[in-house]
Design a protein around this motif. Structure first.
Motif, PDB file in Angstrom:
ATOM      1  N   UNK A 253     -28.658 -89.727 -16.765  1.00 44.03           N
ATOM      2  CA  UNK A 253     -28.928 -89.580 -15.346  1.00 44.03           C
ATOM      3  C   UNK A 253     -28.228 -90.690 -14.561  1.00 44.03           C
ATOM      4  N   UNK A 254     -27.739 -90.338 -13.379  1.00 46.48           N
ATOM      5  CA  UNK A 254     -27.169 -91.318 -12.438  1.00 46.48           C
ATOM      6  C   UNK A 254     -27.845 -91.086 -11.085  1.00 46.48           C
ATOM      7  N   UNK A 255     -29.060 -91.636 -10.906  1.00 47.74           N
ATOM      8  CA  UNK A 255     -29.819 -91.348  -9.683  1.00 47.74           C
ATOM      9  C   UNK A 255     -29.160 -91.882  -8.416  1.00 47.74           C
ATOM     10  N   UNK A 256     -28.429 -93.003  -8.554  1.00 50.90           N
ATOM     11  CA  UNK A 256     -27.658 -93.575  -7.445  1.00 50.90           C
ATOM     12  C   UNK A 256     -26.294 -93.945  -7.991  1.00 50.90           C
ATOM     13  N   UNK A 257     -25.319 -94.115  -7.121  1.00 47.91           N
ATOM     14  CA  UNK A 257     -23.951 -94.354  -7.570  1.00 47.91           C
ATOM     15  C   UNK A 257     -23.808 -95.625  -8.394  1.00 47.91           C
ATOM     16  N   UNK A 258     -24.648 -96.617  -8.157  1.00 41.23           N
ATOM     17  CA  UNK A 258     -24.470 -97.914  -8.809  1.00 41.23           C
ATOM     18  C   UNK A 258     -25.242 -98.056 -10.113  1.00 41.23           C
ATOM     19  N   UNK A 259     -25.968 -97.008 -10.544  1.00 43.43           N
ATOM     20  CA  UNK A 259     -26.768 -97.132 -11.764  1.00 43.43           C
ATOM     21  C   UNK A 259     -26.799 -95.815 -12.515  1.00 43.43           C
ATOM     22  N   UNK A 260     -26.637 -95.904 -13.844  1.00 41.10           N
ATOM     23  CA  UNK A 260     -26.783 -94.739 -14.707  1.00 41.10           C
ATOM     24  C   UNK A 260     -27.474 -95.173 -15.994  1.00 41.10           C
ATOM     25  N   UNK A 261     -28.126 -94.224 -16.664  1.00 39.70           N
ATOM     26  CA  UNK A 261     -28.885 -94.555 -17.873  1.00 39.70           C
ATOM     27  C   UNK A 261     -28.944 -93.350 -18.788  1.00 39.70           C
ATOM     28  N   UNK A 262     -29.111 -93.644 -20.072  1.00 35.47           N
ATOM     29  CA  UNK A 262     -29.228 -92.599 -21.089  1.00 35.47           C
ATOM     30  C   UNK A 262     -30.407 -92.914 -21.995  1.00 35.47           C
ATOM     31  N   UNK A 263     -31.121 -91.855 -22.410  1.00 34.09           N
ATOM     32  CA  UNK A 263     -32.143 -91.946 -23.459  1.00 34.09           C
ATOM     33  C   UNK A 263     -31.850 -90.838 -24.451  1.00 34.09           C
ATOM     34  N   UNK A 264     -31.916 -91.137 -25.750  1.00 37.55           N
ATOM     35  CA  UNK A 264     -31.491 -90.150 -26.731  1.00 37.55           C
ATOM     36  C   UNK A 264     -32.228 -90.309 -28.045  1.00 37.55           C
ATOM     37  N   UNK A 265     -32.274 -89.215 -28.789  1.00 33.46           N
ATOM     38  CA  UNK A 265     -32.840 -89.179 -30.132  1.00 33.46           C
ATOM     39  C   UNK A 265     -31.730 -88.841 -31.111  1.00 33.46           C
ATOM     40  N   UNK A 266     -31.746 -89.490 -32.284  1.00 34.15           N
ATOM     41  CA  UNK A 266     -30.703 -89.251 -33.273  1.00 34.15           C
ATOM     42  C   UNK A 266     -31.326 -88.861 -34.609  1.00 34.15           C
ATOM     43  N   UNK A 267     -30.572 -88.100 -35.388  1.00 28.28           N
ATOM     44  CA  UNK A 267     -30.966 -87.727 -36.744  1.00 28.28           C
ATOM     45  C   UNK A 267     -29.702 -87.661 -37.575  1.00 28.28           C
ATOM     46  N   UNK A 268     -29.763 -88.236 -38.780  1.00 23.79           N
ATOM     47  CA  UNK A 268     -28.553 -88.250 -39.590  1.00 23.79           C
ATOM     48  C   UNK A 268     -28.791 -88.738 -40.992  1.00 23.79           C
ATOM     49  N   UNK A 269     -27.751 -89.270 -41.588  1.00 19.71           N
ATOM     50  CA  UNK A 269     -27.769 -89.685 -42.984  1.00 19.71           C
ATOM     51  C   UNK A 269     -28.909 -90.642 -43.285  1.00 19.71           C
ATOM     52  N   UNK A 270     -29.196 -91.556 -42.372  1.00 20.15           N
ATOM     53  CA  UNK A 270     -30.212 -92.579 -42.622  1.00 20.15           C
ATOM     54  C   UNK A 270     -31.467 -92.366 -41.792  1.00 20.15           C
ATOM     55  N   UNK A 271     -31.783 -91.120 -41.487  1.00 18.99           N
ATOM     56  CA  UNK A 271     -33.038 -90.826 -40.832  1.00 18.99           C
ATOM     57  C   UNK A 271     -32.904 -90.680 -39.328  1.00 18.99           C
ATOM     58  N   UNK A 272     -34.044 -90.783 -38.651  1.00 18.42           N
ATOM     59  CA  UNK A 272     -34.121 -90.553 -37.211  1.00 18.42           C
ATOM     60  C   UNK A 272     -34.230 -91.873 -36.462  1.00 18.42           C
ATOM     61  N   UNK A 273     -33.865 -91.847 -35.177  1.00 21.44           N
ATOM     62  CA  UNK A 273     -33.942 -93.052 -34.379  1.00 21.44           C
ATOM     63  C   UNK A 273     -33.949 -92.747 -32.896  1.00 21.44           C
ATOM     64  N   UNK A 274     -34.144 -93.783 -32.117  1.00 18.76           N
ATOM     65  CA  UNK A 274     -34.170 -93.684 -30.663  1.00 18.76           C
ATOM     66  C   UNK A 274     -33.114 -94.613 -30.092  1.00 18.76           C
ATOM     67  N   UNK A 275     -32.336 -94.113 -29.121  1.00 15.76           N
ATOM     68  CA  UNK A 275     -31.300 -94.918 -28.490  1.00 15.76           C
ATOM     69  C   UNK A 275     -31.410 -94.889 -26.975  1.00 15.76           C
ATOM     70  N   UNK A 276     -30.789 -95.858 -26.346  1.00 10.26           N
ATOM     71  CA  UNK A 276     -30.812 -95.934 -24.889  1.00 10.26           C
ATOM     72  C   UNK A 276     -29.646 -96.789 -24.415  1.00 10.26           C
ATOM     73  N   UNK A 277     -29.277 -96.619 -23.163  1.00  5.68           N
ATOM     74  CA  UNK A 277     -28.238 -97.455 -22.561  1.00  5.68           C
ATOM     75  C   UNK A 277     -28.455 -97.479 -21.056  1.00  5.68           C
ATOM     76  N   UNK A 278     -28.384 -98.661 -20.458  1.00  5.24           N
ATOM     77  CA  UNK A 278     -28.483 -98.842 -19.006  1.00  5.24           C
ATOM     78  C   UNK A 278     -27.179 -99.428 -18.511  1.00  5.24           C
TER      79      UNK A 278
END
Length: 458
Positions: A392-417
């Motif tokens: 999401x990019x609610x305003x031009x100066x800020x964006x963020x991501x939240x995500x779930x992953x699954x793979x070779x070494x199991x599941x996890x949670x990721x994020x980036x601001x």
């Protein structure tokens, strides 16, 4: 390689201080608008924050540290009586210590740091020049090694097969170009050319170490080889009374220098169709040619008798147990012969395949949902990761991501601001959130990746 045992055990116990983590840029930012370093995941995704030029903060433009594996610190360290002890401690039963140990225990780590980076518009498209330092290491430890260390002489035979380790360090000079393809509306293509300066490389293939306990000693059959390219390194040796030959029992260094040269390529494309964007990229197609290879080997199967493997645990904490769990001369296990400098050898880069699809919400264009898969090809250390994200990019100066992953070494949670204002860009995130840390600051779970950077778009 001070000793084979310490090399094996350290690789396993630190659980990631040796990457297989796919750390180039954050996969949490794969679909994130205004994330400057998307081009490292797909060369067709050059995003300069809506501007024509950017310059990275030297050394901090993009710093990525990652680790992953299926062996965690909680599986080799225990709390007994308020003290941290190793799984070898008598207060930890063999059943408890070994119940989470698999047949193939893998840990790895990767560090990539952009020393300098700059983006600009020219040649009919967008371009980025990057100078980076890369370090990558992986280790696979057979579960039978843990059984041997824990159980001592309670079993009559042990088969320690398929230990693997590799490590590589190099500098990278990269030129990335991305452009629109005018005769196919919605299609962008990108490519990167890399010049690679190799600093260090090691490949260990410890294929077999079979131990059979006799009345007073072990009968060992081993098969192993190690290739090392590291400046002016050479092996130290010691005479073995068991085989009547000298064997490797350490290394000596006389400085580090460039001893490898290679080239690499990234290829990528994105295609916009209605509210979707499809993307595909292949990274790190190439090689490094190394010189001055120091080679040590058993030269096929080697059989000998030894009394070196006598076990006993002493000490009040993990540090004491580390020093006393096994006799120091356990490194005699492989009895590697030093064959000296055998000249050059060429190693392929570990290629990565990324593909993804992004959906832009038609009623709120600032919200995207995406799925990306990344597969890294590295023999027994090949890994794959699926990641589902909301961006999401609610305003031009800020964006963020939240995500779930699954793979070779199991599941996890990721994020980036990601913060982006005129003349300044800062981002921070984790593809795999570390979770709880030990007192020493080491993650108890060996899956984690941290990414941050500071850039100046204008």
């Amino acid at each position: 390689m001070k000793s084979t045992y310490k090399f094996l055990a350290a690789s396993a116990l630190v659980a990631g201080s040796a990457t297989c983590a796919m750390a180039q840029a954050s996969y949490s930012g794969y679909f994130l608008e205004n994330y400057t370093h998307r081009y490292q995941l797909n060369p067709a995704m050059v995003d300069m924050s809506g501007r024509n030029t950017f310059v990275a903060m030297p050394g901090l433009g993009n710093l990525n540290v990652g680790m992953q594996g299926n062996l965690h610190l909680t599986e080799v360290l225990y709390n007994r009586g308020g003290k941290t002890v190793l799984f070898t401690n008598p207060q930890v039963s063999a059943a408890e210590a070994l119940k989470h140990i698999g047949n193939k225990n893998k840990v790895g780590a990767n560090v990539e740091m952009d020393i300098l980076a700059a983006g600009f518009t020219a040649f009919g498209g967008k371009n980025v020049v990057t100078i980076s330092a890369v370090a990558d290491a992986n280790v696979m430890v057979p579960g039978s090694l843990f059984s041997l260390v824990k159980e001592g002489v309670s079993n009559q035979t042990y088969d320690i097969s398929d230990f693997r380790a590799n490590a590589t360090g190099y500098a990278k000079i990269q030129f990335n170009h991305q452009r629109d393809i005018p005769w196919v509306p919605g299609l962008k293509a990108g490519a990167a050319f890399k010049i690679l300066l190799g600093m260090a490389n090691m490949d260990a293939y410890l294929d077999n170490a079979s131990l059979a306990l006799g009345e007073n000693e072990w009968r060992a059959t081993t098969n192993a080889k190690v290739y090392a390219n590291l400046g002016n390194m050479h092996y130290k040796t010691k005479y073995s009374t068991e085989t009547g030959m000298d064997y490797v029992n350490g290394v000596e260094m006389d400085g580090v220098n460039v001893n490898g040269f290679g080239i690499g390529f990234d290829l990528g494309a994105t295609y916009d169709w209605n509210d979707f964007q499809f993307s595909l990229a292949v990274l790190d197609l190439g090689f490094i040619s190394w010189s001055g290879t120091q080679y040590a080997s058993t030269d096929g199967d080697r059989t000998f008798n030894t009394d070196a493997f006598i076990f006993g645990v002493q000490g009040d904490d993990a540090k004491d147990e580390w020093n006393n769990a096994v006799k120091p001369d356990l490194y005699k296990l492989y009895q590697l012969t030093d064959y000296g400098n055998i000249g050059g050898r060429t190693r392929a880069l570990r290629a990565t395949l990324n593909w993804g699809v992004d959906y832009e919400l038609p009623y709120y264009r600032r919200l995207h949902f995406g799925m990306v898969n990344s597969t890294r090809f590295n023999g027994p250390f090949t890994t794959t990761d699926f990641r589902f994200s909301a961006n999401v990019r609610p305003v031009d100066c800020f964006s963020a991501s939240a995500n779930l992953s699954a793979g070779t070494y199991g599941c996890g949670f990721g994020w980036l601001a990601n913060v982006n204002v005129k003349g300044f860009n800062f981002f921070i995130g984790m593809d795999h959130t570390f979770g709880k840390l030990a007192k020493q600051g080491i993650p108890l779970n060996s899956n984690g990746e941290f990414n941050m950077g500071m850039n100046f778009p204008f």
